[in-house]
Structure formats: C-alpha cells, structure tokens
Design an enzyme around this catalytic site. Sequence first.
Site, mmCIF file in Angstrom:
data_model
loop_
_atom_site.group_PDB
_atom_site.id
_atom_site.type_symbol
_atom_site.label_atom_id
_atom_site.label_comp_id
_atom_site.label_asym_id
_atom_site.label_seq_id
_atom_site.Cartn_x
_atom_site.Cartn_y
_atom_site.Cartn_z
ATOM 1 C CG ASP A 256 -3.125 -2.621 3.996
ATOM 2 O OD1 ASP A 256 -2.390 -1.773 4.532
ATOM 3 O OD2 ASP A 256 -4.321 -2.410 3.720
ATOM 4 C CB THR B 121 -4.718 3.579 8.536
ATOM 5 O OG1 THR B 121 -3.923 2.632 7.834
ATOM 6 C CG2 THR B 121 -3.822 4.657 9.105
ATOM 7 C CG ASP C 119 -7.554 -2.212 0.849
ATOM 8 O OD1 ASP C 119 -7.284 -1.976 2.025
ATOM 9 O OD2 ASP C 119 -7.377 -1.407 -0.078
ATOM 10 C CD GLU D 38 -2.925 1.338 2.137
ATOM 11 O OE1 GLU D 38 -2.986 0.553 3.083
ATOM 12 O OE2 GLU D 38 -3.827 2.153 1.860
ATOM 13 C CG ASP E 212 -7.114 -3.256 5.776
ATOM 14 O OD1 ASP E 212 -7.137 -2.302 4.984
ATOM 15 O OD2 ASP E 212 -8.090 -3.972 6.001
HETATM 16 C C1 LIP Z 1 -8.909 0.963 4.579
HETATM 17 C C2 LIP Z 1 -9.903 -0.114 4.260
HETATM 18 C C3 LIP Z 1 -11.210 0.296 4.853
HETATM 19 C C4 LIP Z 1 -11.736 1.484 4.076
HETATM 20 C C5 LIP Z 1 -10.727 2.629 4.152
HETATM 21 C C6 LIP Z 1 -9.308 2.223 3.859
HETATM 22 P P1 LIP Z 1 -6.269 1.222 4.949
HETATM 23 O O1 LIP Z 1 -7.606 0.575 4.236
HETATM 24 O O2 LIP Z 1 -9.572 -1.357 4.679
HETATM 25 O O3 LIP Z 1 -12.120 -0.748 4.837
HETATM 26 O O4 LIP Z 1 -12.956 1.902 4.572
HETATM 27 O O5 LIP Z 1 -11.122 3.666 3.272
HETATM 28 O O6 LIP Z 1 -9.000 2.146 2.506
HETATM 29 O O7 LIP Z 1 -6.073 2.531 4.224
HETATM 30 O O8 LIP Z 1 -6.577 1.402 6.391
HETATM 31 O O9 LIP Z 1 -5.218 0.244 4.662
#
Ligand code: LIP
Length: 283
Positions: free
Chosen positions: A89, A94, A220, A70, A92
């Site tokens: 990732d 964040t 993701d 990512e 995931d």
């Molecule tokens: C997140 C996703 C989450 C989505 C966020 C974001 P990150 O990934 O897993 O479900 O709602 O917009 O993309 O950025 O935390 O790796």
Amino acid sequence: MTNQEDYFYDFAMKLVLEAGLVLKISIEAKKTIKEKQGDWDLVTEYDQKIEDTIVGKLKQEFPNHKFIGEESTGANLPELTNDPTWIIDPIDGTMNFIHCFPHTCVVIGLAINKEVRIGIVYNPILEQLFTARKGRGAFLNGRPIKTSNIQDISKCLVCIEPGFLKVASLKNKMFERIQLITKKTHGVRTLGSAAITLCYIALGAVEGYHIEGPGISTWDIAAASLIISEAGGVVVDRVTGKTVDIMNPRAIGACNDKIAQELVKIIHEADRLAELNESQEKF
Ligand code: LIP
C-alpha cells in the site's frame, strides 16, 4: 527466517524509507485528488507514483516474485499462491495525507507459501517505523513492542472506521456497531489508516480495531497483521472468529484472543439489531 529472507527484508526496508521520504516531502504539496468509490475513498497522483517506484524496483530485483498493490491490482485481487508475493500500500491513510493529518504511512508486506513473513509500516511524518519478521518479534524504531495485556472489554480503547457510514449497504450496521462498541468499551478512536491502527494495537496504545468495507483489502492488513501477531495480538475474521483471511479482510484486530472474541460477539449483536430495525422499518 532464512538468509534469503533477510535480504528481502533489507531490500524492502530501503524502498520503504525512500518512499517515506517522498510521502513526507509531498504531504504539504498541492495534490490532484480523485474519488474512487466515493468522497470517503480518495487517491492522489502520489499513491500511483510511489507504488510504481516500489513495484518497479522490486520487479527488477526479484523478477519471479508476484505483486499485489492497491493502485495496480485494484478490485481484481489475484489468487494468493505459494510464490513470494509482495503486498504493497503506497499510501495508507490517503485521506489523512490529503488533509496533512499525520497518520499516514507506506506499507510493504511479503507473503511466502501464503504466510506473511515480513511486515513494514512506516509513518515518516511521526517517524514511526513498525517492523516484524516471522518468529522474530515486532519493533517500533528498533525497540521491541508488545500488545496491552487488558483482558476486560470494558477497559479497552477500540478503533473503528466511521467512514463506512457513507456506504448505503453498511450504514445501519456501522451505526449499530459504533454505538454498541462505544457502550461496551472504555472508548472509541479513529485514525483513518488501517495499517497504523493495527500497529497501535501491537504497540499497546489501543486494544482493538474493526475494519470492513468496500475497498479494504489485503494491502491494508497483511503487513500489520504480522506486526500484531509478533507483538502478541491477533487479527481475526469478524464472522468466524478465526484467523483472518488476508485476501478477504473483514477484520478484528485485538491485543489478545479474549478481546477479539468479545468484539466478534459485539459485532454479531450489533448486526442483529440493525437487521431487526431494518425489518421493523419495512412494516
Ligand atoms: C484507507 C484505510 C482506512 C479506511 C479508508 C481507506 P487507503 O486506505 O486504511 O483505514 O478508513 O477507507 O481504505 O485508501 O488510504 O490506502
């Protein structure tokens, strides 16, 4: 799975557990928070640090392998080749990590010949380690897991991502999708981590999930889509209803194909309503 893949799995597992420890220790620490595409898409210094460590160690061990991560790959997704490709990732969920909401995880997948062969999703806060290897089933903390066998969409619990209501181009469609899914199912939940949500389908805790939006990418869904399929579920493309392309995730995860196809239909209907409303607003 070959002996070589067993070695890849063991190596990845060590990295995931180490990264999970960093995530667990740092969740309550002060963080530097930056916006990527908006206040719904955040990143911290820990995302970068964890990814650098994981990718650095993988590169050292497997110099001929490829990487999709990512924080390092960003928007310029490379082509997925037949080479072993690690899909990472580092954090995931964040936003959850920033808020100390305990649904956050480290994700590592490995694709070989364009097929995901290894998937590991680790939430160190709740001590949930989801794993799968192609053809060997899916596990939570070493215990086999299976998707729920519900066949009736009205009895399903479905997860969605309301954050994308903040994206102007998706706002109307997301609104209609959320409304229609809520009407046609038992209920709707949102966890804020795509990987964990897909694993919750594998676990049988929810029956469906829809995710699509800017910033949602291979990392993701790749690892968790193997975990779902090894648990008996599916991840499909919300337009075609066929197996999702992990390089273009506009995804519907479901406990079985019947529920997946019902969700495809609901989203088509919601999008049609959104387009109708938009065209009426113009007059
Ligand atoms: C997140 C996703 C989450 C989505 C966020 C974001 P990150 O990934 O897993 O479900 O709602 O917009 O993309 O950025 O935390 O790796």
